[in-house]
Design a protein around this motif. Sequence first.
Motif, PDB file in Angstrom:
ATOM      1  N   ASN A 175      11.113  24.330  13.295  1.00 28.79           N
ATOM      2  CA  ASN A 175      10.407  25.240  14.202  1.00 28.79           C
ATOM      3  C   ASN A 175       8.923  25.421  13.871  1.00 28.79           C
ATOM      4  N   GLY A 177       6.575  23.346  14.563  1.00 29.17           N
ATOM      5  CA  GLY A 177       5.777  22.827  15.668  1.00 29.17           C
ATOM      6  C   GLY A 177       5.440  21.347  15.540  1.00 29.17           C
ATOM      7  N   LYS A 178       6.247  20.611  14.796  1.00 29.13           N
ATOM      8  CA  LYS A 178       5.983  19.191  14.580  1.00 29.13           C
ATOM      9  C   LYS A 178       6.051  18.397  15.889  1.00 29.13           C
ATOM     10  N   SER A 179       7.127  18.626  16.648  1.00 25.47           N
ATOM     11  CA  SER A 179       7.280  17.861  17.887  1.00 25.47           C
ATOM     12  C   SER A 179       6.201  18.236  18.893  1.00 25.47           C
ATOM     13  N   ALA A 192      10.703  19.619  22.391  1.00 24.06           N
ATOM     14  CA  ALA A 192      10.194  20.653  21.487  1.00 24.06           C
ATOM     15  C   ALA A 192      10.606  21.998  22.059  1.00 24.06           C
ATOM     16  N   ASP A 194      12.032  26.278  21.160  1.00 25.59           N
ATOM     17  CA  ASP A 194      12.145  27.358  20.202  1.00 25.59           C
ATOM     18  C   ASP A 194      13.587  27.440  19.702  1.00 25.59           C
ATOM     19  N   LEU A 195      13.989  26.369  19.072  1.00 26.00           N
ATOM     20  CA  LEU A 195      15.352  26.236  18.582  1.00 26.00           C
ATOM     21  C   LEU A 195      15.244  25.704  17.172  1.00 26.00           C
ATOM     22  N   ASN A 285      -0.325  25.670  11.613  1.00 27.25           N
ATOM     23  CA  ASN A 285      -0.163  25.636  13.063  1.00 27.25           C
ATOM     24  C   ASN A 285       0.052  27.050  13.613  1.00 27.25           C
ATOM     25  N   LYS A 286      -0.069  27.153  14.904  1.00 29.38           N
ATOM     26  CA  LYS A 286       0.158  28.392  15.667  1.00 29.38           C
ATOM     27  C   LYS A 286      -0.918  29.444  15.402  1.00 29.38           C
ATOM     28  N   CYS A 289      -1.375  32.519  17.587  1.00 31.38           N
ATOM     29  CA  CYS A 289      -0.564  33.736  17.444  1.00 31.38           C
ATOM     30  C   CYS A 289      -1.186  34.742  16.484  1.00 31.38           C
TER      31      CYS A 289
HETATM   32  N1  LIG Z   1       2.348  29.951  19.932  1.00 32.46           N
HETATM   33  C1  LIG Z   1       2.540  28.726  19.510  1.00 32.46           C
HETATM   34  N2  LIG Z   1       3.773  28.191  19.555  1.00 32.46           N
HETATM   35  C2  LIG Z   1       3.949  26.937  19.128  1.00 32.46           C
HETATM   36  C3  LIG Z   1       2.870  26.159  18.617  1.00 32.46           C
HETATM   37  N3  LIG Z   1       3.358  24.954  18.252  1.00 32.46           N
HETATM   38  C4  LIG Z   1       4.684  24.985  18.528  1.00 32.46           C
HETATM   39  N4  LIG Z   1       5.031  26.175  19.065  1.00 32.46           N
HETATM   40  C5  LIG Z   1       6.384  26.581  19.517  1.00 32.46           C
HETATM   41  O1  LIG Z   1       7.252  26.620  18.405  1.00 32.46           O
HETATM   42  C6  LIG Z   1       8.561  26.213  18.810  1.00 32.46           C
HETATM   43  C7  LIG Z   1       9.045  25.074  17.935  1.00 32.46           C
HETATM   44  O2  LIG Z   1       8.261  23.928  18.187  1.00 32.46           O
HETATM   45  P1  LIG Z   1       8.786  22.457  17.874  1.00 32.46           P
HETATM   46  O3  LIG Z   1       7.643  21.546  18.144  1.00 32.46           O
HETATM   47  O4  LIG Z   1      10.082  22.178  18.553  1.00 32.46           O
HETATM   48  O5  LIG Z   1       9.032  22.576  16.299  1.00 32.46           O
HETATM   49  P2  LIG Z   1       9.572  21.462  15.291  1.00 32.46           P
HETATM   50  O6  LIG Z   1       8.798  21.601  14.036  1.00 32.46           O
HETATM   51  O7  LIG Z   1       9.572  20.127  15.947  1.00 32.46           O
HETATM   52  O8  LIG Z   1      11.056  21.983  15.058  1.00 32.46           O
HETATM   53  P3  LIG Z   1      12.376  21.138  14.625  1.00 32.46           P
HETATM   54  O9  LIG Z   1      12.470  19.930  15.479  1.00 32.46           O
HETATM   55  O10 LIG Z   1      13.458  22.131  14.858  1.00 32.46           O
HETATM   56  O11 LIG Z   1      12.207  20.814  13.171  1.00 32.46           O
HETATM   57  C8  LIG Z   1       8.457  25.837  20.282  1.00 32.46           C
HETATM   58  O12 LIG Z   1       8.874  26.950  21.041  1.00 32.46           O
HETATM   59  C9  LIG Z   1       6.971  25.582  20.462  1.00 32.46           C
HETATM   60  O13 LIG Z   1       6.544  25.824  21.793  1.00 32.46           O
HETATM   61  C10 LIG Z   1       1.563  26.757  18.587  1.00 32.46           C
HETATM   62  O14 LIG Z   1       0.567  26.174  18.177  1.00 32.46           O
HETATM   63  N5  LIG Z   1       1.477  28.029  19.028  1.00 32.46           N
END
Ligand SMILES: Nc1nc2c(ncn2[C@@H]2O[C@H](COP(=O)(O)OP(=O)(O)OP(=O)(O)O)[C@@H](O)[C@H]2O)c(=O)[nH]1
Length: 389
Positions: A175, A177-179, A192, A194-195, A285-286, A289
């Motif tokens: 979670n 935000g890699k994807s 990608a 919010d799971l 990242n993020k 927020c």
């Molecule tokens: N506000 C905000 N939300 C973000 C940002 N980057 C990612 N998100 C949110 O965070 C959540 C997880 O993002 P993913 O890209 O699926 O995260 P991940 O690291 O790939 O997660 P896994 O595949 O579970 O390991 C999603 O709801 C995204 O929209 C950001 O820069 N800002």
Amino acid sequence: MARTADLNVVLMLHQFRERPHIRYYLGTGKVDELKQFVDEYQAEVVISDDELSPSQQRTLEQVLKVKIMDRTSLILSIFATRARTYEAQLQVEYAQLEYLLPRLTRMWTHLSRLGGGIGTRGPGEKQLEVDKRQIRKRLSTIKEKLEKIKQQREIQRDRRSQVPLTSIAMIGYTNAGKSTLLNQLTQADVFAEDLLFATLDPTTRRLILPSNEPVLITDTVGFVQKLPHQLVSSFRATLEEVVEADLLLHVVDVSNPNWSAMVETAEALLKELGAGDIPQLTVFNKIDCLDQFDPTQIDILARSPFCFISARTGQRVESLLQALDDFMRDRRQMMRFRVPYKRMDVVHLLHEHGNVQSVDYEDEIVLLGEINTVTGEKIMGNLAASVSV
Ligand SMILES: Nc1nc2c(ncn2[C@@H]2O[C@H](COP(=O)(O)OP(=O)(O)OP(=O)(O)O)[C@@H](O)[C@H]2O)c(=O)[nH]1
Ligand SMILES: [Mg+2]
């Protein structure tokens, strides 16, 4: 994680102990307390945040009379719903069967009541042996299938490395935000959400840096605290993309107050995978927020270069690209190539992989350009007969 698995959490219970109770995991008084809550809320499942031994799980189930899950089985069931490719499905099934094998005895204790008394070999025990044998057989079949897939992937990787591109792997807590970042950088269409554990399969995309150098960037499964060892071993093949990378982008959700614990979890897992020494770039990242962000507050960062971005809005992503280029610069060198006119393919390759600064048309084409030394040598090596430096 329970919510991710569609469970409705009604209560959380904590206990501080030196070590888990050997029979009940919790102390006996705490088990009584839990039993009251289970009845009061009519709970259907109790989940422990650690892995339980098979006998702890069995004993708790007998006392509490509800389904007992542990952290491992919860993570495994989430992985099972996420696995989309054949490989991921096999990997999850492997981990699930490994988890199940030492826990099969439960069925036996239950069945043996039908058969003889304690200590006799009732029909249940025979059944148990049959079941165990079948599971072991399935485990070895899965292993063979995974091995084949792995070989195919190696062939693909070899093909990709005809002209070796620097490979960058994104890692980080689930979670983080890699994807989302991969999608932002390469317009990939990776799921990608919010799971937790949205991604199980590695996805590799080509990314052209501002310096014109192409690199490969891979997104893969996220890390979590106390990731079950069954999963680490069955996903080892997938995680090889990480171990073989030239650079790791460690993506951190800086809007999560626990981010520094998450960084430590990821670091520990990297070490376990044998990827602890690969150069890292930390990507906070993020930032969209945060009300305000002050990089100086973050002191752990002496260890690796870092940048702050928002993968979702694209804010400051250019600073990440810049940092990638800085990393790549150390691996580049100015080179002069002499290419015969009939080898325009080489000229194309050089334009594609390097930053060509001048082209002169003499008796041969003379290119001067900055290029990754490994790539440059490979291009020359492949065409040694017709290219000289
Ligand atoms: N506000 C905000 N939300 C973000 C940002 N980057 C990612 N998100 C949110 O965070 C959540 C997880 O993002 P993913 O890209 O699926 O995260 P991940 O690291 O790939 O997660 P896994 O595949 O579970 O390991 C999603 O709801 C995204 O929209 C950001 O820069 N800002
Ligand atoms: Mg993902």
